[in-house]
Design a protein around this motif. Sequence first.
Motif, PDB file in Angstrom:
ATOM      1  N   GLY A 130     -23.522  19.030  27.678  1.00 15.30           N
ATOM      2  CA  GLY A 130     -22.911  18.316  26.551  1.00 15.30           C
ATOM      3  C   GLY A 130     -21.419  18.573  26.558  1.00 15.30           C
ATOM      4  N   ARG A 131     -20.642  17.537  26.197  1.00 17.32           N
ATOM      5  CA  ARG A 131     -19.190  17.669  26.245  1.00 17.32           C
ATOM      6  C   ARG A 131     -18.736  18.878  25.429  1.00 17.32           C
ATOM      7  NH1 ARG A 131     -15.538  13.974  28.043  1.00 17.32           N
ATOM      8  NH2 ARG A 131     -14.275  15.860  27.954  1.00 17.32           N
ATOM      9  N   GLU A 132     -17.729  19.516  25.905  1.00 13.27           N
ATOM     10  CA  GLU A 132     -17.165  20.737  25.294  1.00 13.27           C
ATOM     11  C   GLU A 132     -18.143  21.905  25.366  1.00 13.27           C
ATOM     12  OE1 GLU A 132     -14.029  20.636  24.460  1.00 13.27           O
ATOM     13  OE2 GLU A 132     -13.914  18.483  24.733  1.00 13.27           O
ATOM     14  N   GLY A 133     -19.068  21.820  26.310  1.00 15.66           N
ATOM     15  CA  GLY A 133     -20.142  22.808  26.348  1.00 15.66           C
ATOM     16  C   GLY A 133     -19.811  24.150  26.994  1.00 15.66           C
ATOM     17  N   SER A 134     -18.579  24.340  27.431  1.00 19.57           N
ATOM     18  CA  SER A 134     -18.258  25.617  28.098  1.00 19.57           C
ATOM     19  C   SER A 134     -18.358  26.827  27.171  1.00 19.57           C
ATOM     20  CB  SER A 134     -16.846  25.586  28.663  1.00 19.57           C
ATOM     21  OG  SER A 134     -16.767  24.640  29.670  1.00 19.57           O
ATOM     22  N   ASP A 135     -18.073  26.616  25.892  1.00 23.02           N
ATOM     23  CA  ASP A 135     -18.227  27.725  24.939  1.00 23.02           C
ATOM     24  C   ASP A 135     -19.685  28.180  24.943  1.00 23.02           C
ATOM     25  OD1 ASP A 135     -15.650  27.129  24.181  1.00 23.02           O
ATOM     26  OD2 ASP A 135     -16.206  26.214  22.262  1.00 23.02           O
ATOM     27  N   GLY A 177     -15.300  18.869  37.936  1.00 20.32           N
ATOM     28  CA  GLY A 177     -14.088  19.470  37.370  1.00 20.32           C
ATOM     29  C   GLY A 177     -14.181  20.988  37.290  1.00 20.32           C
ATOM     30  N   GLU A 178     -15.334  21.483  36.896  1.00 22.07           N
ATOM     31  CA  GLU A 178     -15.522  22.937  36.746  1.00 22.07           C
ATOM     32  C   GLU A 178     -15.599  23.625  38.107  1.00 22.07           C
ATOM     33  OE1 GLU A 178     -16.341  20.935  34.354  1.00 22.07           O
ATOM     34  OE2 GLU A 178     -15.772  22.045  32.553  1.00 22.07           O
ATOM     35  N   PHE A 179     -16.149  22.923  39.127  1.00 18.59           N
ATOM     36  CA  PHE A 179     -16.161  23.552  40.453  1.00 18.59           C
ATOM     37  C   PHE A 179     -14.737  23.708  40.967  1.00 18.59           C
ATOM     38  CE2 PHE A 179     -20.580  21.964  40.367  1.00 18.59           C
ATOM     39  CZ  PHE A 179     -21.186  23.200  40.459  1.00 18.59           C
ATOM     40  N   THR A 192      -9.356  16.946  32.927  1.00 18.45           N
ATOM     41  CA  THR A 192     -10.086  16.499  34.121  1.00 18.45           C
ATOM     42  C   THR A 192     -11.444  15.870  33.803  1.00 18.45           C
ATOM     43  OG1 THR A 192      -8.973  18.140  35.466  1.00 18.45           O
ATOM     44  CG2 THR A 192     -11.053  17.298  36.321  1.00 18.45           C
ATOM     45  N   THR A 193     -12.162  16.418  32.839  1.00 19.89           N
ATOM     46  CA  THR A 193     -13.497  15.863  32.545  1.00 19.89           C
ATOM     47  C   THR A 193     -13.391  14.412  32.085  1.00 19.89           C
ATOM     48  OG1 THR A 193     -14.180  18.086  31.943  1.00 19.89           O
ATOM     49  CG2 THR A 193     -15.663  16.303  31.310  1.00 19.89           C
ATOM     50  N   ASN A 194     -12.419  14.124  31.223  1.00 20.68           N
ATOM     51  CA  ASN A 194     -12.214  12.725  30.808  1.00 20.68           C
ATOM     52  C   ASN A 194     -11.886  11.862  32.015  1.00 20.68           C
ATOM     53  OD1 ASN A 194     -12.544  13.587  28.216  1.00 20.68           O
ATOM     54  ND2 ASN A 194     -10.401  13.397  27.636  1.00 20.68           N
ATOM     55  N   VAL A 248     -15.001  29.329  33.176  1.00 17.70           N
ATOM     56  CA  VAL A 248     -13.837  28.454  33.060  1.00 17.70           C
ATOM     57  C   VAL A 248     -14.248  26.983  32.954  1.00 17.70           C
ATOM     58  CG1 VAL A 248     -13.403  28.284  35.575  1.00 17.70           C
ATOM     59  CG2 VAL A 248     -11.506  28.029  33.986  1.00 17.70           C
ATOM     60  N   SER A 249     -13.462  26.237  32.158  1.00 16.53           N
ATOM     61  CA  SER A 249     -13.651  24.784  32.018  1.00 16.53           C
ATOM     62  C   SER A 249     -12.835  24.061  33.076  1.00 16.53           C
ATOM     63  CB  SER A 249     -13.113  24.295  30.677  1.00 16.53           C
ATOM     64  OG  SER A 249     -13.782  24.843  29.615  1.00 16.53           O
ATOM     65  N   ALA A 250     -13.014  22.772  33.149  1.00 15.07           N
ATOM     66  CA  ALA A 250     -12.201  21.933  34.025  1.00 15.07           C
ATOM     67  C   ALA A 250     -10.752  21.965  33.553  1.00 15.07           C
ATOM     68  CB  ALA A 250     -12.735  20.515  34.001  1.00 15.07           C
TER      69      ALA A 250
HETATM   70  N1  ASP Z   1     -14.886  20.369  30.661  1.00 14.57           N
HETATM   71  C1  ASP Z   1     -15.932  20.046  29.728  1.00 14.57           C
HETATM   72  C2  ASP Z   1     -15.427  19.060  28.709  1.00 14.57           C
HETATM   73  O1  ASP Z   1     -14.254  18.744  28.687  1.00 14.57           O
HETATM   74  C3  ASP Z   1     -16.517  21.239  29.071  1.00 14.57           C
HETATM   75  C4  ASP Z   1     -15.578  22.022  28.180  1.00 14.57           C
HETATM   76  O2  ASP Z   1     -14.364  21.906  28.314  1.00 14.57           O
HETATM   77  O3  ASP Z   1     -16.050  22.767  27.353  1.00 14.57           O
HETATM   78  O4  ASP Z   1     -16.212  18.569  27.947  1.00 14.57           O
END
Ligand code: ASP
Length: 418
Positions: A197-202, A118-120, A41-43, A35-37
């Motif tokens: 890296g941002r958006e790295g949850s995938d 955020g992810e925790f 939340t990350t921003n 799961v992502s934040a």
């Molecule tokens: N929460 C992180 C982000 O916003 C990772 C992700 O969403 O993939 O970059």
Amino acid sequence: MKVFKFGGASVKDAPAVKNVATIVQQHPGPLLIVVSAMGKTTNALEEVFQHAENRQDYEPALQQVENYHYQLTAQLFSDSQHPVFARLQSQFTAIREYLQNLPPNRSDEHYDQIVSQGEFLSSLILYYYLVQSGFSAEWLDCRDCICTDCSWREARVDWLTTEKNIQNKLAPLLEQQIVITQGFLGGTTENRTTTLGREGSDFSGAIFAYCLGAESLTIWKDVAGFLNADPKFFLNPHKYDEISYQETVEMAYYGASVIHPKTIKPLANRHIPLYVKSFLQPQEPGTVIKDSKHEKLVPAFIRKANQCLLSFGVRDFTFVSERNLSVIFHALAELRFKINLMQNSAISFSVCTDYDADRLQLLQEQLQEQFIFHYNAGLLLYTIKNYTEDSINHLTNGKEILLEQRTRSTFQLVCREK
Ligand code: ASP
Ligand code: MG
């Protein structure tokens, strides 16, 4: 064994979290949830960290993050004594302690320690909610599995150690219950947290799927599947039903935001299919990305904002030589600029990259003695993959184009943001 990755939008409020539980309910069998934040939340944590680093008051911004998580959680748990509340409190206490004692040196290492929170938070809330809903579930600290180096903000995975960890620590857990873990994060051998890296949850989802030899990875999104254009900017996008790893990698490389570019390689190496599905319409098939041979696809329109065009000219009426280029490439690589497009002419060399004022300043300082350096900011980079003449006309219509390039399958242009 399946891996599900839920992005920020899929857990952005209490009804969304409940919807995740409904989706999980419909998929019996061994399951890992990454799961992502929650929401943005990350921003928000980036902002908190920036304030702290600049020695400004970060408390109001942090308070917002805290309130958001408490309010959301309070809507999910009617018992105010539920252990989830104490867990949240201890996370926020730890964040405050870290920020109050923030070392004076600016370092991306500190960024990772804060932004990872955020992810925790999201994984804890989701875990407790699934347990409350009757699932047999376990929470996993992904840092015990995903081992990385110390390239803060863009950590590199140590695949051998990670695979061993996942086999030893995670695989046995998954035989008993659903496991919930964090996307986007890793840990170093010195027990520091890293981000991928941002958006790295995938990408995290793909790492787990690869190391588990999973049957599939599913990325749950707020769109119907892999679309040929971002519905925020294009009318009536077309959904691909099936698409090959190769096409997907290329589209992600050009900036298709649907999937993080690093996601595909581990999956392709083990022939693990990737499903992109809508959490709003979970019964719909979405898109499957796999080893597939298909006819030429409908053109894909990819839009990358916040671009700038750098141009380097030589000072002495000679041409831009290979030696000049190597100096420029070296400086770009050192400052971690990613080249999205480049073009060479007799007297100048142009590069389109993501705009970053601070790093541009450094680049200019490094190169201005040798080169005449200009840049234009506030630009858009469009790519059409599998273009047709119609699609090019449709895109270029009315735009002020600064640079244009085409290969057999790809058309790209840089224009002003209007
Ligand atoms: N929460 C992180 C982000 O916003 C990772 C992700 O969403 O993939 O970059
Ligand atoms: Mg995301």
